[in-house]
Design a protein around this motif. Structure first.
Motif, short mmCIF file in Angstrom:
data_model
loop_
_atom_site.label_atom_id
_atom_site.label_comp_id
_atom_site.label_asym_id
_atom_site.label_seq_id
_atom_site.Cartn_x
_atom_site.Cartn_y
_atom_site.Cartn_z
N GLY A 99 -2.82 4.26 10.11
CA GLY A 99 -2.71 5.66 9.71
C GLY A 99 -4.02 6.40 9.55
O GLY A 99 -4.02 7.59 9.27
N THR A 100 -5.16 5.73 9.75
CA THR A 100 -6.44 6.42 9.64
C THR A 100 -6.58 7.42 10.77
O THR A 100 -6.36 7.09 11.93
CB THR A 100 -7.61 5.42 9.69
N GLU A 101 -6.94 8.64 10.44
CA GLU A 101 -7.16 9.66 11.45
C GLU A 101 -8.60 9.53 11.97
O GLU A 101 -9.55 9.54 11.19
CB GLU A 101 -6.95 11.05 10.84
N ILE A 102 -8.73 9.40 13.29
CA ILE A 102 -10.02 9.24 13.94
C ILE A 102 -10.29 10.50 14.75
O ILE A 102 -9.52 10.84 15.65
CB ILE A 102 -10.05 8.02 14.89
N PHE A 116 0.83 -1.20 0.00
CA PHE A 116 0.00 0.00 0.00
C PHE A 116 0.87 1.25 0.00
O PHE A 116 1.97 1.26 0.55
CB PHE A 116 -0.88 0.04 1.25
N SER A 117 0.34 2.33 -0.57
CA SER A 117 0.93 3.66 -0.40
C SER A 117 0.53 4.14 0.98
O SER A 117 -0.56 3.82 1.47
CB SER A 117 0.39 4.62 -1.45
N LYS A 118 1.38 4.91 1.63
CA LYS A 118 1.06 5.41 2.96
C LYS A 118 -0.03 6.46 2.86
O LYS A 118 -0.08 7.26 1.93
CB LYS A 118 2.30 5.99 3.65
N TRP A 119 -0.91 6.47 3.87
CA TRP A 119 -2.01 7.41 3.95
C TRP A 119 -1.47 8.81 4.21
O TRP A 119 -0.49 9.00 4.90
CB TRP A 119 -2.94 7.00 5.09
N SER A 120 -2.15 9.80 3.65
CA SER A 120 -1.82 11.20 3.89
C SER A 120 -3.08 12.03 3.85
O SER A 120 -3.96 11.80 3.02
CB SER A 120 -0.85 11.70 2.81
N SER A 121 -3.18 13.01 4.73
CA SER A 121 -4.34 13.91 4.72
C SER A 121 -4.32 14.81 3.50
O SER A 121 -5.25 15.56 3.27
CB SER A 121 -4.38 14.75 6.00
N MET A 122 -3.27 14.72 2.70
CA MET A 122 -3.16 15.52 1.48
C MET A 122 -3.71 14.77 0.27
O MET A 122 -3.71 15.28 -0.84
CB MET A 122 -1.71 15.94 1.23
N ASN A 123 -4.18 13.53 0.45
CA ASN A 123 -4.78 12.76 -0.64
C ASN A 123 -6.23 13.19 -0.84
O ASN A 123 -6.89 13.63 0.10
CB ASN A 123 -4.75 11.26 -0.31
N ALA A 124 -6.72 13.03 -2.04
CA ALA A 124 -8.13 13.26 -2.30
C ALA A 124 -8.94 12.13 -1.67
O ALA A 124 -8.43 11.04 -1.45
CB ALA A 124 -8.39 13.32 -3.80
#
Length: 135
Positions: free
Chosen positions: A124-127, A65-73
């Motif tokens: 990495g999910t932001e809760i 997987f690609s790492k999660w980022s809050s900058m992704n759509a």
């Protein structure tokens, strides 16, 4: 359109055991069904909290997987409504979990009509956890 409700969110993780532990022990979801060897994945697991479910999946064999980022759509975080933000925050900390987002030097901060904090799950999910439903 006929949509009745949000059924679930699917979360993929390369750290399955840590993520499963976070959602079940920290956020208190219940395991509905855990399926090993599911369509070329090590696991596909259904977790429930009230009427809401998370489908927790490992990657397909040979996939990274690609790492999660809050900058992704797309979705940026999941938000849960609680009666008391401070009590929920303290309960999570008492379980030994400490990966909280800091804003202006604070882990709990005021928003328009209430308070909230954000905690990061192992994958990495932001809760977001808040005490006021009004926006």
């Amino acid at each position: 359109m006929g949509v009745k409700a949000l059924h679930h969110v699917c979360i993929q993780t390369e750290c399955y055991e840590e993520s499963k532990k976070f959602y079940t022990e920290i956020l208190e979801f219940k395991i509905v069904k855990e399926t090993p060897n599911f369509h070329n994945r090590d696991y596909n697991t259904w977790l429930r909290l009230g009427d809401f479910m998370i489908e927790l999946q490992t990657p397909k064999t040979g996939t990274k997987f690609s790492k999660w980022s809050s900058m992704n759509a797309g979705p940026v975080h999941l938000s849960f409504l609680v009666d008391n933000v401070t009590e929920t925050y303290e309960k999570i900390k008492s379980k030994g979990y400490n990966d909280f987002k800091v804003k202006n030097g604070e882990e709990i901060y005021k928003v328009e009509n209430g308070y909230l904090f954000k905690v990061k799950s192992p994958e990495g999910t932001e809760i977001e956890v808040r005490d006021e439903a009004d926006i």
